[in-house]
Design a protein around this motif. Structure first.
Motif, PDB file in Angstrom:
ATOM      1  N   SER A   1       0.799  -1.224   0.000  1.00 36.51           N
ATOM      2  CA  SER A   1       0.000   0.000   0.000  1.00 36.51           C
ATOM      3  C   SER A   1       0.834   1.277   0.000  1.00 36.51           C
ATOM      4  CB  SER A   1      -0.957  -0.007   1.194  1.00 36.51           C
ATOM      5  OG  SER A   1      -0.219  -0.250   2.365  1.00 36.51           O
ATOM      6  N   THR A   2       2.039   1.258   0.636  1.00 31.59           N
ATOM      7  CA  THR A   2       2.804   2.514   0.613  1.00 31.59           C
ATOM      8  C   THR A   2       3.213   2.876  -0.801  1.00 31.59           C
ATOM      9  OG1 THR A   2       4.808   1.268   1.052  1.00 31.59           O
ATOM     10  CG2 THR A   2       3.817   2.388   2.931  1.00 31.59           C
ATOM     11  N   GLN A   3       3.418   1.839  -1.635  1.00 27.27           N
ATOM     12  CA  GLN A   3       3.851   2.130  -3.000  1.00 27.27           C
ATOM     13  C   GLN A   3       2.784   2.863  -3.798  1.00 27.27           C
ATOM     14  OE1 GLN A   3       6.661   1.897  -4.478  1.00 27.27           O
ATOM     15  NE2 GLN A   3       7.697   0.979  -2.755  1.00 27.27           N
ATOM     16  N   LEU A   4       1.503   2.634  -3.401  1.00 24.59           N
ATOM     17  CA  LEU A   4       0.440   3.228  -4.199  1.00 24.59           C
ATOM     18  C   LEU A   4       0.369   4.738  -4.018  1.00 24.59           C
ATOM     19  CD1 LEU A   4      -2.501   0.708  -3.901  1.00 24.59           C
ATOM     20  CD2 LEU A   4      -1.048   1.155  -5.849  1.00 24.59           C
ATOM     21  N   TRP A   5       0.584   5.230  -2.784  1.00 27.53           N
ATOM     22  CA  TRP A   5       0.409   6.660  -2.576  1.00 27.53           C
ATOM     23  C   TRP A   5       1.616   7.306  -1.923  1.00 27.53           C
ATOM     24  CZ3 TRP A   5      -2.279  10.606  -4.265  1.00 27.53           C
ATOM     25  CH2 TRP A   5      -2.321  11.784  -3.501  1.00 27.53           C
ATOM     26  N   GLU A   6       2.019   6.823  -0.722  1.00 24.81           N
ATOM     27  CA  GLU A   6       3.037   7.564   0.032  1.00 24.81           C
ATOM     28  C   GLU A   6       4.376   7.629  -0.677  1.00 24.81           C
ATOM     29  OE1 GLU A   6       2.700   5.614   3.929  1.00 24.81           O
ATOM     30  OE2 GLU A   6       0.594   5.813   3.362  1.00 24.81           O
ATOM     31  N   SER A   7       4.793   6.536  -1.310  1.00 21.64           N
ATOM     32  CA  SER A   7       6.050   6.635  -2.053  1.00 21.64           C
ATOM     33  C   SER A   7       5.815   6.262  -3.508  1.00 21.64           C
ATOM     34  CB  SER A   7       7.128   5.766  -1.428  1.00 21.64           C
ATOM     35  OG  SER A   7       6.681   4.444  -1.342  1.00 21.64           O
ATOM     36  N   ASN A   8       4.786   6.867  -4.068  1.00 19.70           N
ATOM     37  CA  ASN A   8       4.463   6.607  -5.473  1.00 19.70           C
ATOM     38  C   ASN A   8       5.676   6.856  -6.355  1.00 19.70           C
ATOM     39  OD1 ASN A   8       3.504   7.458  -8.249  1.00 19.70           O
ATOM     40  ND2 ASN A   8       1.633   6.658  -7.376  1.00 19.70           N
ATOM     41  N   GLN A   9       5.940   5.888  -7.238  1.00 20.73           N
ATOM     42  CA  GLN A   9       7.189   5.951  -7.997  1.00 20.73           C
ATOM     43  C   GLN A   9       7.269   7.157  -8.925  1.00 20.73           C
ATOM     44  OE1 GLN A   9       9.952   3.793  -7.827  1.00 20.73           O
ATOM     45  NE2 GLN A   9       8.923   3.242  -5.952  1.00 20.73           N
ATOM     46  N   ILE A  10       6.150   7.538  -9.525  1.00 21.83           N
ATOM     47  CA  ILE A  10       6.224   8.674 -10.444  1.00 21.83           C
ATOM     48  C   ILE A  10       6.234   9.983  -9.675  1.00 21.83           C
ATOM     49  CG2 ILE A  10       5.018   9.950 -12.243  1.00 21.83           C
ATOM     50  CD1 ILE A  10       4.204   7.473 -13.498  1.00 21.83           C
ATOM     51  N   LEU A  11       5.312  10.127  -8.705  1.00 24.29           N
ATOM     52  CA  LEU A  11       5.122  11.444  -8.098  1.00 24.29           C
ATOM     53  C   LEU A  11       6.151  11.761  -7.034  1.00 24.29           C
ATOM     54  CD1 LEU A  11       1.254  11.419  -7.815  1.00 24.29           C
ATOM     55  CD2 LEU A  11       2.669  12.423  -9.566  1.00 24.29           C
ATOM     56  N   VAL A  12       6.696  10.747  -6.361  1.00 15.52           N
ATOM     57  CA  VAL A  12       7.661  11.026  -5.294  1.00 15.52           C
ATOM     58  C   VAL A  12       9.079  10.710  -5.747  1.00 15.52           C
ATOM     59  CG1 VAL A  12       8.330  10.502  -2.946  1.00 15.52           C
ATOM     60  CG2 VAL A  12       5.930  10.571  -3.569  1.00 15.52           C
TER      61      VAL A  12
END
Lengths: 233, 208
Positions: free
Chosen positions: B12-23
């Motif tokens: 779940s962290t990959q989906l928002w908190e450490s999103n690969q494109i946005l972060v």
């Protein structure tokens, strides 16, 4: 095989086309990760740019040979010299694996050689070499050259031009970002956000070149293939 | 139970908190190159999710027997195997989309997300968390592509999944010269830069 139906003027046109009109970063969007990560200082950008030009040119030529003699359709006919009938074998599906292995292997060898024979160069350039293996501009240029079926010389000029274009774009961006670092940008947009918007503006400027077709050989009759993703849609 | 939760949190962290494109700002090349049609964006997103999750799984399986000095090439070889599978599948079952994606399928090999996850996570953790982490990273990439693709196709062509959304009657023609017109910038490459820049802006504002 060497020039195909290209003459020297066409090859020169291809160089311009690959460098400016189809700039790898600003028109094809390849090599963005390294570009965004390493464009904060002009000096770094130049070092990386030179390394990319060199690696791209050499691995472009190597991969052309791989395509010509191993993975292309009917490329294994030379095996008949040894009495092996390999006309109907098509190893096209291995292309990705072989291309990336050639690139990774070449970069690894280059790193060792530079470290041994030119330690000064290694200190300034060697840092960027591992980054280049995963730079999609390299693999992208090789794959584009293969899908467009260039003969040897045009292929060489195409990969050289792509590298030069990449260098030009990262150097331009680094120069802008050196100034941006001291400007007053909206906090939430600072850093990557504004870099994206700047790159977008630069890409729009480079779109001014669209429509100039220089790469088509004058001797050929067939219509040029769609050069860009957007045109083929 | 606590272990179960932490395993899911890889996903779940990959989906928002450490999103690969946005972060992490990774995987940008294909995010820009393929997103002017929604169907293409979705295919690309799912392909990347497939490749990332399975490469992470296998890199993680082999993590104890891979010598450190050749791990890059090993990872690249594992990744290319899955990219070849995806490429052959697309050519067999979705030929028109595979034509449009052309070299971008091959470029999943050098997609920084895949390398980043195998190098940064999968070589340190057991296979199942590595798989979930890769799947999360891939799907995080997929939803950003979906949003950008939707905006670009809706404004650029007036369509979604090639289905006309904006009524044809609204468009400008000889009788109504001041009617609606497609936003040509959205079809062209630079639009993706502005959209991702804008998404990063909104994301940072939401976060702080």
């Amino acid at each position: 095989m060497w020039m195909g139906n290209y003459d020297y003027l066409n090859v020169f046109g291809l160089l311009i086309q690959a460098t400016l009109i189809e700039n790898f970063l600003l028109a094809n969007f390849l090599g963005m990760c390294t570009y965004l990560a390493c464009s904060t200082k002009l000096k770094t950008a130049n070092g990386l740019g030179i390394a990319v030009v060199f690696v791209l040119t050499v691995s472009g030529i190597l991969n052309w040979l791989v395509h010509k003699f191993v993975t292309g359709s009917e490329s294994l006919t030379w095996l008949s010299v040894f009495g092996i009938n390999a006309e109907h074998i098509d190893l096209g599906f291995l292309e990705f694996l072989l291309f990336i292995s050639v690139i990774a292997g070449f970069v690894q060898i280059l790193e060792v050689v530079i470290e041994k024979f030119a330690p000064a160069l290694y200190l300034s350039l060697g840092l960027y070499l591992p980054l280049i293996t995963v730079n999609c501009a390299i693999l992208g240029a090789c794959l584009f050259a293969v899908t467009r079926d260039y003969p040897f010389m045009p292929n060489m000029v195409y990969v050289l031009g792509s590298g030069l274009g990449w260098w030009l774009a990262i150097a331009l961006m680094a120069a802008i970002r050196e100034k941006l670092a001291v400007s007053n940008v909206i906090p939430a947009l600072r850093g990557m956000g504004i870099t994206f918007i700047m790159t977008g503006l630069m890409a729009m400027a480079f779109q001014g070149f669209i429509g100039i077709k220089l790469s088509r050989p004058t001797a050929s009759e067939e219509p040029a293939k769609p050069q860009r993703l957007e045109e083929s849609l | 139970m606590a272990k179960q939760m932490s395993t899911m949190s890889y996903f779940s962290t990959q989906l928002w908190e450490s999103n690969q494109i946005l972060v992490a700002i990774l995987g940008i090349c294909s995010a820009l190159g393929v997103t002017n049609r929604l169907s293409v964006s979705v295919t690309m997103g799912l392909s990347v999710a497939f490749v990332t999750s399975f490469s992470c799984f296998f890199v993680s399986l082999l993590r104890k027997i891979t010598p450190d000095s050749v791990r890059m090439i090993t990872q690249l070889a594992i990744i290319s195997v899955f990219v070849i599978i995806i490429d052959q599948l697309l050519q067999a079952y979705a030929f028109s989309i595979s034509k449009v994606l052309s070299v971008f399928v091959g470029l999943i090999i050098t997609n920084c997300i895949v390398m980043g996850r195998t190098e940064g996570m999968a070589k340190n953790v057991p296979p199942i968390p590595a798989f979930l982490d890769g799947l999360g990273a891939g799907l995080g990439y997929a939803w950003v592509l979906f949003v950008i693709g939707a905006i670009r196709e809706l404004l650029g062509f007036g369509q979604l999944f090639n289905y006309q959304i904006i009524p044809l009657g609204w468009y400008a023609n000889a009788q109504h010269p001041d009617g609606y017109d497609n936003f040509a910038l959205m079809v062209s490459p630079p639009a993706a830069f502005f959209l991702i820049g804008g998404m990063i802006w909104i994301y940072n504002m939401k976060k702080t």
